[in-house]
Design a protein around this motif. Structure first.
Motif, PDB file in Angstrom:
ATOM      1  N   PHE A  93       0.813  -1.207   0.000  1.00 42.55           N
ATOM      2  CA  PHE A  93       0.000   0.000   0.000  1.00 42.55           C
ATOM      3  C   PHE A  93       0.850   1.262   0.000  1.00 42.55           C
ATOM      4  O   PHE A  93       1.802   1.388   0.777  1.00 42.55           O
ATOM      5  N   ARG A  94       0.487   2.216  -0.853  1.00 44.57           N
ATOM      6  CA  ARG A  94       1.130   3.530  -0.898  1.00 44.57           C
ATOM      7  C   ARG A  94       0.226   4.506  -0.164  1.00 44.57           C
ATOM      8  O   ARG A  94      -0.955   4.637  -0.487  1.00 44.57           O
ATOM      9  N   ILE A  95       0.781   5.187   0.818  1.00 43.18           N
ATOM     10  CA  ILE A  95       0.043   6.196   1.562  1.00 43.18           C
ATOM     11  C   ILE A  95       0.710   7.526   1.282  1.00 43.18           C
ATOM     12  O   ILE A  95       1.936   7.642   1.367  1.00 43.18           O
ATOM     13  N   VAL A  96      -0.090   8.542   0.946  1.00 45.07           N
ATOM     14  CA  VAL A  96       0.427   9.875   0.679  1.00 45.07           C
ATOM     15  C   VAL A  96      -0.143  10.807   1.734  1.00 45.07           C
ATOM     16  O   VAL A  96      -1.353  10.838   1.955  1.00 45.07           O
ATOM     17  N   SER A  97       0.738  11.547   2.397  1.00 47.03           N
ATOM     18  CA  SER A  97       0.305  12.481   3.424  1.00 47.03           C
ATOM     19  C   SER A  97       0.781  13.881   3.079  1.00 47.03           C
ATOM     20  O   SER A  97       1.932  14.083   2.691  1.00 47.03           O
ATOM     21  N   LEU A  98      -0.118  14.843   3.221  1.00 48.23           N
ATOM     22  CA  LEU A  98       0.233  16.249   3.075  1.00 48.23           C
ATOM     23  C   LEU A  98       0.302  16.839   4.468  1.00 48.23           C
ATOM     24  O   LEU A  98      -0.627  16.678   5.266  1.00 48.23           O
ATOM     25  N   MET A  99       1.417  17.489   4.775  1.00 50.07           N
ATOM     26  CA  MET A  99       1.611  18.060   6.110  1.00 50.07           C
ATOM     27  C   MET A  99       2.489  19.287   6.002  1.00 50.07           C
ATOM     28  O   MET A  99       3.017  19.587   4.931  1.00 50.07           O
TER      29      MET A  99
END
Length: 140
Positions: A93-99
């Motif tokens: 699984f690829r998880i993309v987070s914007l922070m």
């Protein structure tokens, strides 16, 4: 009754087929033989195994109401003056987070770092994949 071959169970769990075989051989995960002599794992047994593994407390885990924790490796970090995008590969699984860029810097996130994506959401869409044609047959 849903059953999974060892390879299918491994893919679902994000581990190698050898790992699943070792768990079966050690008695940690129940398996039987199908009509062709292949080892298969009952879907309910696999679900119970995953629940038990997930219930084991993580070392150094913080107390949190979030239940969705995906440990993985940081594969990309893109920063600008204020914001950043962090990509984590957690098994398949690829998880993309914007922070914020500040958060990335404070956490010391960089490509190759181990990170845990903690997800809490009131909306989770659940889908079932389309059934595959039986093995040895081609789809019409």
């Amino acid at each position: 009754m849903t059953v999974f071959r060892i390879g299918e169970a491994a893919e679902l769990l994000g581990v190698s087929t050898d790992t699943v075989r070792r768990w079966v051989d050690a008695g940690r995960l129940a398996a039987t033989r199908d009509g062709h002599g292949h080892r298969v794992v009952d879907g309910a047994d696999l679900a119970a195994f995953v629940r038990a593994a997930a219930a084991a407390p993580e070392e150094h885990a913080e107390l949190s109401s979030a239940r969705n924790r995906l440990r993985g490796i940081v594969t990309a970090v893109v920063k600008d003056a204020v914001m950043a995008q962090v990509d984590i590969q957690a098994g398949p699984f690829r998880i993309v987070s914007l922070m914020s860029r500040e958060a990335v810097d404070d956490l010391g996130l960089q490509v190759g770092s181990v990170a845990v994506a903690v997800i809490k959401s009131t909306t989770v869409v659940v889908e079932r994949p389309a059934p595959c044609p039986p093995r040895g047959r081609t789809a019409p």
